[in-house]
Design an enzyme around this catalytic site. Structure first.
Site, PDB file in Angstrom:
ATOM      1  N   THR A   1      -8.614   6.863  -1.513  1.00  0.00           N
ATOM      2  CA  THR A   1      -9.956   6.323  -1.735  1.00  0.00           C
ATOM      3  C   THR A   1     -11.017   7.385  -1.463  1.00  0.00           C
ATOM      4  O   THR A   1     -12.138   7.274  -1.959  1.00  0.00           O
ATOM      5  CB  THR A   1     -10.220   5.088  -0.846  1.00  0.00           C
ATOM      6  OG1 THR A   1      -9.674   5.321   0.451  1.00  0.00           O
ATOM      7  CG2 THR A   1      -9.587   3.842  -1.431  1.00  0.00           C
TER       8      THR A   1
ATOM      9  N   ARG B   1      -5.806  11.864   6.787  1.00  0.00           N
ATOM     10  CA  ARG B   1      -4.743  11.978   7.782  1.00  0.00           C
ATOM     11  C   ARG B   1      -3.825  13.145   7.426  1.00  0.00           C
ATOM     12  O   ARG B   1      -3.609  13.439   6.247  1.00  0.00           O
ATOM     13  CB  ARG B   1      -3.944  10.673   7.836  1.00  0.00           C
ATOM     14  CG  ARG B   1      -4.698   9.530   8.503  1.00  0.00           C
ATOM     15  CD  ARG B   1      -5.047   9.863   9.933  1.00  0.00           C
ATOM     16  NE  ARG B   1      -3.864   9.846  10.760  1.00  0.00           N
ATOM     17  CZ  ARG B   1      -3.618   8.957  11.725  1.00  0.00           C
ATOM     18  NH1 ARG B   1      -4.507   8.020  11.994  1.00  0.00           N
ATOM     19  NH2 ARG B   1      -2.508   9.013  12.428  1.00  0.00           N
TER      20      ARG B   1
ATOM     21  N   HIS C   1       0.804  -1.231   0.000  1.00  0.00           N
ATOM     22  CA  HIS C   1       0.000   0.000   0.000  1.00  0.00           C
ATOM     23  C   HIS C   1       0.832   1.274   0.000  1.00  0.00           C
ATOM     24  O   HIS C   1       0.281   2.365   0.150  1.00  0.00           O
ATOM     25  CB  HIS C   1      -0.912   0.057   1.225  1.00  0.00           C
ATOM     26  CG  HIS C   1      -1.975  -0.988   1.267  1.00  0.00           C
ATOM     27  ND1 HIS C   1      -3.245  -0.778   0.824  1.00  0.00           N
ATOM     28  CD2 HIS C   1      -1.945  -2.259   1.713  1.00  0.00           C
ATOM     29  CE1 HIS C   1      -3.971  -1.872   1.004  1.00  0.00           C
ATOM     30  NE2 HIS C   1      -3.192  -2.795   1.544  1.00  0.00           N
TER      31      HIS C   1
HETATM   32  O1  H53 Z   1      -3.743   2.753   2.035  1.00  0.00           O
HETATM   33  C1  H53 Z   1      -4.829   3.121   1.185  1.00  0.00           C
HETATM   34  C2  H53 Z   1      -4.335   3.927   0.005  1.00  0.00           C
HETATM   35  C3  H53 Z   1      -3.496   5.103   0.472  1.00  0.00           C
HETATM   36  C4  H53 Z   1      -2.417   4.627   1.416  1.00  0.00           C
HETATM   37  C5  H53 Z   1      -3.035   3.861   2.558  1.00  0.00           C
HETATM   38  C6  H53 Z   1      -2.061   3.359   3.603  1.00  0.00           C
HETATM   39  C7  H53 Z   1      -2.391   3.495   4.952  1.00  0.00           C
HETATM   40  O2  H53 Z   1      -3.556   4.061   5.299  1.00  0.00           O
HETATM   41  C8  H53 Z   1      -1.503   3.029   5.945  1.00  0.00           C
HETATM   42  C9  H53 Z   1      -0.339   2.406   5.583  1.00  0.00           C
HETATM   43  C10 H53 Z   1      -0.019   2.252   4.244  1.00  0.00           C
HETATM   44  O3  H53 Z   1       1.099   1.629   3.894  1.00  0.00           O
HETATM   45  C11 H53 Z   1      -0.882   2.739   3.262  1.00  0.00           C
HETATM   46  O4  H53 Z   1      -1.676   5.699   1.914  1.00  0.00           O
HETATM   47  O5  H53 Z   1      -2.932   5.752  -0.647  1.00  0.00           O
HETATM   48  O6  H53 Z   1      -5.442   4.367  -0.729  1.00  0.00           O
HETATM   49  C12 H53 Z   1      -5.531   1.850   0.754  1.00  0.00           C
HETATM   50  O7  H53 Z   1      -4.779   1.135  -0.156  1.00  0.00           O
END
Ligand code: H53
Length: 838
Positions: A677, A567, A373
Site C-alpha cells: 500500500t 518492514r 493478506h
Molecule cells: O497486508 C497488506 C498488504 C501486504 C501484506 C500485509 C500483511 C501484513 O502486514 C501482515 C500479515 C499479512 O498476512 C499480510 O504483506 O502486501 O498490502 C494489506 O493487505
C-alpha cells in the site's frame, strides 16, 4: 430519535445541548478552559505538551458529541452494521487528522498562534498510536477512515495493547528494540468501565440434559475480564463519528481476589491480576510471520469473545429472531487472526441460545467474510490441536464437528478423490496435529477475498485451489487495497493537496478521488509544473533536515531521493536494494573524476523494523548501516551517493517521507507481496516507483500507464521453475552481483563474517527470493531512472500524469466494494439540519 425521550425532559435536554466551537475565539476559550481545569495548569506554565493536550481535549469534546449522535442515530435506525475485526490498527497520530476531518485546522492554527504556539510543533507532541506492525494494520486504519467518511454504520474491534510496536533504535548499526509505552496521556480513548465482559479459558466440557435435550456446558478454569475503551473515528466532512472499541484485560472480580488477599495469600492474588493483564499487554511484533505462542492464542480468543458478546448483546436489544442476525450484522475477519469468532458464534447459538446446529451454521456462514493478506507459508496460521484443546476445550469440539460435516459434504461431491479430504481437512494430520485457521475461515465465511488482482488469482490457483473446486469460483473475490487520501495526501502533503485543489475545483477530490483526472489537462502548464516541483523540493528539504538532525549526515536535496521504507523482510528484498547500492558505489569508484562529474547525485534512503527474532532481517539492517558508514564519508564520492537508514519508521514518519521521495522501491519477489500500500502513497504524493510485477504494482501500472513506472524482474509465473532450477540445476550467480559479494568479503564494509549468511542465501542456499535472477534487470532499470530524472521537465510531467490517474486507489473505493459485494450494507443518510445538530 427524539421520541425516545419523554416530552418534559426532552425540552431541558434540547435547551442545554452542547454546542461545539466553530471559530477561533471559541476554540481559544476551550483550550484555556482545559489548560486551567482539566490539566490544572496556568498560562504561565503551558508548554507545548500542555498546548497539545488542551487542543486535543477541545477536539475530543467535539468528536464525542458527534460520536454520541452517530451512535444514537445508528441505534434508532437499526440498520445493518459492519464489524471489522482486526488484531492491529495502526492509527498513527489523531489530532491533525481530527482537525482536518472536521474542517477546523485553520481555526486551531490561528487560535494556537494567538496563544503563542506553532501548530506544527503542537501536533508533533503526540505519540503515534502504533497498535500494528505494517500494511495489515495500516489498512485497517485507512478502512476506518473511509467507513466513517462514507457514513457507514461500522465499528472496529481490536485489542488495547499497553505496548504497541517497539521503538527502534540503531546502535552501532544494529537494531535495538525499546518498549513503546504510549498510554501515559491518551486523550483519544474513553474508558467504559461499565462495558465489561467475562472471558473464560481452560476448564472442561460437561454434558447436561435440559428439557430432554443434551447440551454442552463449558465450565471455565479461569476467567479474565475484558474492559472496553472507545476511540472516536471522525469521518471527513461529515458529522458521522464511528467507534473503534479496544479491549483491555483485567483480573475478574476487581483489583484483587479478596478472598485470597484476606487469607494472607497476597502474592498470588497480585500474580493472578498480573497474569490477566498480560493478555493485552503487548502487540506481537511479527509481520507476515506466525510463531504459535500460547499467549497469542489467548489474545485472539479474548478479543474475539469480548467482541462477539458485545455484538450479540447489541443485536438482542432489537428483539429480532436469530435468523435475522445476518441481515443486521456483517463481520469481516482481517486475516485469520479472528477466525475463532466463527467457532465462538456457533457456540453461542448452539450451546447458549439453543439453536439447532444446521440453523446456527447457516447464520454463522452468512455473517462472516474473510480477507486473506498473504500466501507466504510462514505467515499462515496453524495452532496445535493440543493447545486449543487445553485453552478452549469446547471450541476444539466444535471445530471437529465443523470439519466433520464439511468433509462429509466434500466426500459426497468428490467420491473418487480420497486425497482431497486430507488436503482440505481443517485438521492437518501432522505430528502434532494442527488446526489450519485459513481453511476454517473459508469454511465458516460466505466470501473470501484477496487484496490485489494478482494475489486474488494466486490464492485461487495455489493455497485455496481445492476450495475453489468445492465451493465454485463465486465464493472467492478480489478487493484491491486502497489508502485514505485524507491522511496520505491532505494531511501529509498540505501544499500539494492545495495545489491540486486549485486545479480540481476545490477539495471535493478528497471525497471522490477520481476527480484527480482533471489534473491531466494541466500537465503542459509551465507554471503549474514549476509549483509542483517547488513543493517536491520543499518536502525534500524537510526530510533532509530530519536526516541531518537524526543521523548527522548532510544530504543535498537536489539529489535524486530513492526511498525504500517498509518492514524488513527477505521477500521485500531490501538486500537486493543494498547490493544495488554497493554496485553503484563500485561503479563510481572506478570512474575518473571527470566521469564522476557527469553522474547524477543520489540518496538511498531505507527505513523499517525487523521482527526482534528475525535474525536475517537484522543482518540486512546492519549491512545497510555498514555501507552507509563507508560511503557517506568517502571523499571521492561526496554528494554522488549517500546511504541513510532512518530510525524507527512509523506512520508519522511515513507522512513526512512519502511526500519527499523521487523514486521509491517496491521490489518484492514476484508473487510474494499480496498488495503493498505504500506504493500507492508514494505515487499519490508525486513520486515515481521502481517495482516488480507484483501485488498492486500491476494495477498501478495499468492505471497510470507503463511509461510512468519502472518495472523490472521475473514474473510470478516463472518463479517456481527458477527456484527449481536453482536447487536441481547448476546455479550461476549474476557476475555484477558476484563482484558485489567479493567486495563485501574483502572487508570493505566491516567484518565480512557478519554478512556471510546473506551471501550464502544467494550463492549456496538456492536464492529463494531470486535476488541474483533479478539483479541485472534491477541495475539496468535504475540506469533508466537516472536518465529519466535528468529530464526534469518530463519527470514532473510523469508525476503529474500519474497522480491524475490514481483515483482508483482510494480506500473509499475498497469500502464501497466490500459494502456491495460482501457486507450488503448501506450508508446511513445524515441530516445535517436536525434539531439535535448534525
Ligand atoms: O497486508 C497488506 C498488504 C501486504 C501484506 C500485509 C500483511 C501484513 O502486514 C501482515 C500479515 C499479512 O498476512 C499480510 O504483506 O502486501 O498490502 C494489506 O493487505
Amino acid at each position: 430519535v427524539e421520541a425516545s425521550i419523554p416530552e418534559p425532559q426532552r425540552e431541558a435536554w434540547k435547551r442545554n445541548q452542547i454546542t461545539s466551537f466553530t471559530d477561533k475565539d471559541g476554540f481559544e476559550k476551550e483550550v484555556v478552559r482545559h489548560v486551567e481545569t482539566t490539566l490544572a495548569r496556568s498560562m504561565f506554565n503551558c508548554d507545548e505538551i500542555a498546548a497539545y493536550s488542551a487542543t486535543s481535549l477541545a477536539f475530543r469534546d467535539r468528536l464525542i458529541t458527534h460520536w454520541n449522535r452517530t451512535q444514537q442515530r445508528q441505534t434508532y435506525r437499526d440498520t445493518k452494521r459492519v464489524y471489522y475485526l482486526s488484531l492491529e490498527f495502526l492509527m498513527g497520530r489523531a489530532l491533525d487528522n481530527a482537525m482536518l476531518n472536521v474542517g477546523l485546522k485553520n481555526v486551531a492554527q490561528d487560535g494556537l498562534a494567538e496563544l503563542g504556539f506553532r501548530i506544527e510543533d503542537v501536533v508533533k507532541q503526540e505519540h503515534d498510536a502504533a497498535l500494528g506492525n505494517g500494511g495489515l494494520g495500516r489498512l485497517a486504519a485507512c478502512f476506518l477512515d473511509s467507513l466513517a467518511t462514507l457514513n457507514f454504520p461500522a465499528w472496529g474491534y481490536g485489542l488495547r495493547y499497553r505496548y504497541g510496536i517497539f521503538k527502534q533504535e540503531i546502535i552501532d548499526g544494529y537494531q535495538v528494540e525499546v518498549p513503546d509505552y504510549w498510554l501515559d496521556f491518551n486523550p483519544w480513548e474513553f474508558p467504559r468501565h461499565d462495558v465489561t465482559v467475562d472471558i473464560q479459558f481452560f476448564g472442561q466440557v460437561n454434558k447436561k440434559t435440559v428439557g430432554g435435550k443434551t447440551i454442552s456446558v463449558w465450565e471455565a478454569g479461569e476467567i479474565v475480564q475484558a474492559v472496553a475503551y472507545d476511540v472516536p473515528i471522525p469521518g471527513y466532512d461529515t458529522p458521522t463519528t464511528n467507534n473503534l472499541r479496544l479491549w483491555s484485560s483485567k483480573a475478574s472480580g476487581g483489583e484483587f481476589d479478596f478472598q485470597k488477599f484476606n487469607s494472607g495469600d497476597y502474592e498470588s492474588s497480585v500474580a493472578d491480576q498480573q497474569r490477566a493483564e498480560t493478555i493485552s499487554a503487548v502487540l506481537y511484533p511479527n509481520d507476515n510471520l506466525e510463531r504459535g505462542k500460547e499467549l497469542r492464542l489467548k489474545q485472539q480468543y479474548f478479543w474475539v469473545a469480548a467482541s462477539l458478546y458485545d455484538i450479540v448483546r447489541r443485536f438482542k436489544k432489537s428483539r429480532r429472531s436469530w435468523n435475522e442476525f445476518p441481515d443486521q450484522v456483517a463481520i469481516q475477519l482481517n486475516d485469520t487472526h479472528p477466525t475463532l469468532a466463527i467457532v465462538e458464534l456457533q457456540r453461542i447459538l448452539v450451546d447458549i441460545e439453543g439453536l439447532e446446529w444446521d440453523n446456527a451454521w447457516e447464520i454463522v456462514t452468512s455473517t462472516f467474510g474473510y480477507t486473506n493478506h498473504t500466501v507466504l507459508p510462514e505467515a499462515l496460521e496453524k495452532w496445535p490441536v493440543g493447545l486449543v484443546q487445553h485453552l478452549l476445550p469446547r471450541h476444539l469440539q466444535i471445530i471437529y464437528d465443523i470439519n466433520l460435516f464439511f468433509l462429509q459434504s466434500v466426500e459426497k461431491a468428490f467420491p473418487d478423490d480420497r486425497d482431497m479430504l486430507r488436503r482440505v481437512s481443517i485438521i492437518e494430520e501432522s505430528q502434532p496435529k494442527m488446526v489450519r485457521m485459513a481453511f476454517l475461515a473459508i469454511v465458516g465465511s460466505h466470501k473470501v477475498n484477496g487484496v490485489a488482482e494478482l494475489h486474488s488469482d494466486l490464492i485461487k490457483t495455489t493455497i485455496f485451489k481445492d476450495f475453489v473446486e468445492i465451493y465454485g469460483p463465486d465464493k472467492f473475490t478480489n478487493v484491491t487495497n486502497g489508502i485514505t487520501p485524507r491522511r496520505w495526501l491532505h494531511q501529509a502533503n498540505p501544499r500539494l493537496s492545495e495545489l491540486i485543489a486549485s486545479k480540481c475545483g476545490g477539495n471535493d477530490f478528497l471525497k471522490d478521488l477520481t476527480l484527480l483526472n482533471q489534473l491531466e489537462k494541466h500537465v503542459e502548464d509551465k507554471q503549474f509544473r514549476k509549483e509542483w516541483a517547488e513543493i517536491k523540493y520543499a518536502n525534500k528539504v524537510r526530510l533532509a533536515k530530519h536526516i541531518k538532525d537524526t543521523t548527522g549526515v548532510v544530504v543535498n536535496p537536489a539529489s535524486l531521493f530513492d526511498v525504500q521504507v517498509k518492514r524488513i523482510h527477505e521477500y521485500k528484498r531490501q538486500q537486493l536494494n543494498i547490493f544495488g547500492v554497493i554496485h553503484r558505489y563500485l561503479s563510481l569508484k572506478a570512474m575518473t573524476p571527470d566521469q564522476r562529474k557527469k553522474q547524477l547525485p543520489r540518496v538511498s534512503i531505507f527505513g523499517g523494523k525487523a521482527a526482534p527474532g528475525y535474525w536475517m532481517a537484522k543482518q540486512i539492517i546492519h549491512l545497510i548501516n555498514s555501507v552507509g558508514a563507508v560511503v557517506n564519508k568517502d571523499e571521492d564520492i561526496g554528494d554522488l551517493l549517500k546511504v541513510i537508514f532512518l530510525e524507527d519508521y512509523n506512520v508519522s514518519k511515513a507522512e513526512m517521507i512519502c511526500p519527499a521521495s523521487d523514486i521509491s522501491e517496491h521490489i518484492s519477489t514476484a508473487g510474494t507481496e499480496a498488495s503493498g500500500t505504500s506504493n500507492m502513497k508514494f505515487v499519490l504524493n508525486g513520486g515515481l516507483i521502481i517495482g516488480t510485477c507484483d501485488g498492486a504494482n500491476i494495477e498501478i501500472t495499468r492505471e497510470i500507464g507503463e511509461s510512468n513506472i519502472f518495472l523490472f524482474g521475473n514474473l510470478s509465473e516463472d518463479v517456481e521453475d527458477l527456484r527449481h532450477a536453482h536447487t536441481y540445476g547448476s546455479h550461476t550467480i549474476d557476475s555484477d552481483l558476484d563482484k558485489v559479494f567479493n567486495e563485501i568479503e574483502k572487508g570493505t564494509f566491516g567484518t565480512p563474517h557478519d554478512f556471510s549468511a546473506m551471501i550464502a542465501a544467494v550463492r549456496q542456499h538456492g536464492d529463494y527470493y531470486l535476488v541474483s535472477d533479478d539483479f541485472h534487470s534491477y541495475i539496468e532499470t535504475h540506469q533508466l531512472v537516472d536518465e529519466a530524472y535528468r529530464n526534469q521537465d518530463e519527470w514532473i510531467a510523469k508525476c503529474i500524469t500519474s497522480v491524475s490517474r490514481m483515483g482508483f486507489f482510494t480506500s473509499d473505493r475498497c469500502i464501497n466494494e466490500y459494502a456491495e459485494e460482501i457486507w450488503n450494507v448501506e450508508p446511513l443518510a445524515v441530516d445535517r439540519h436536525s434539531i439535535w445538530g448534525p
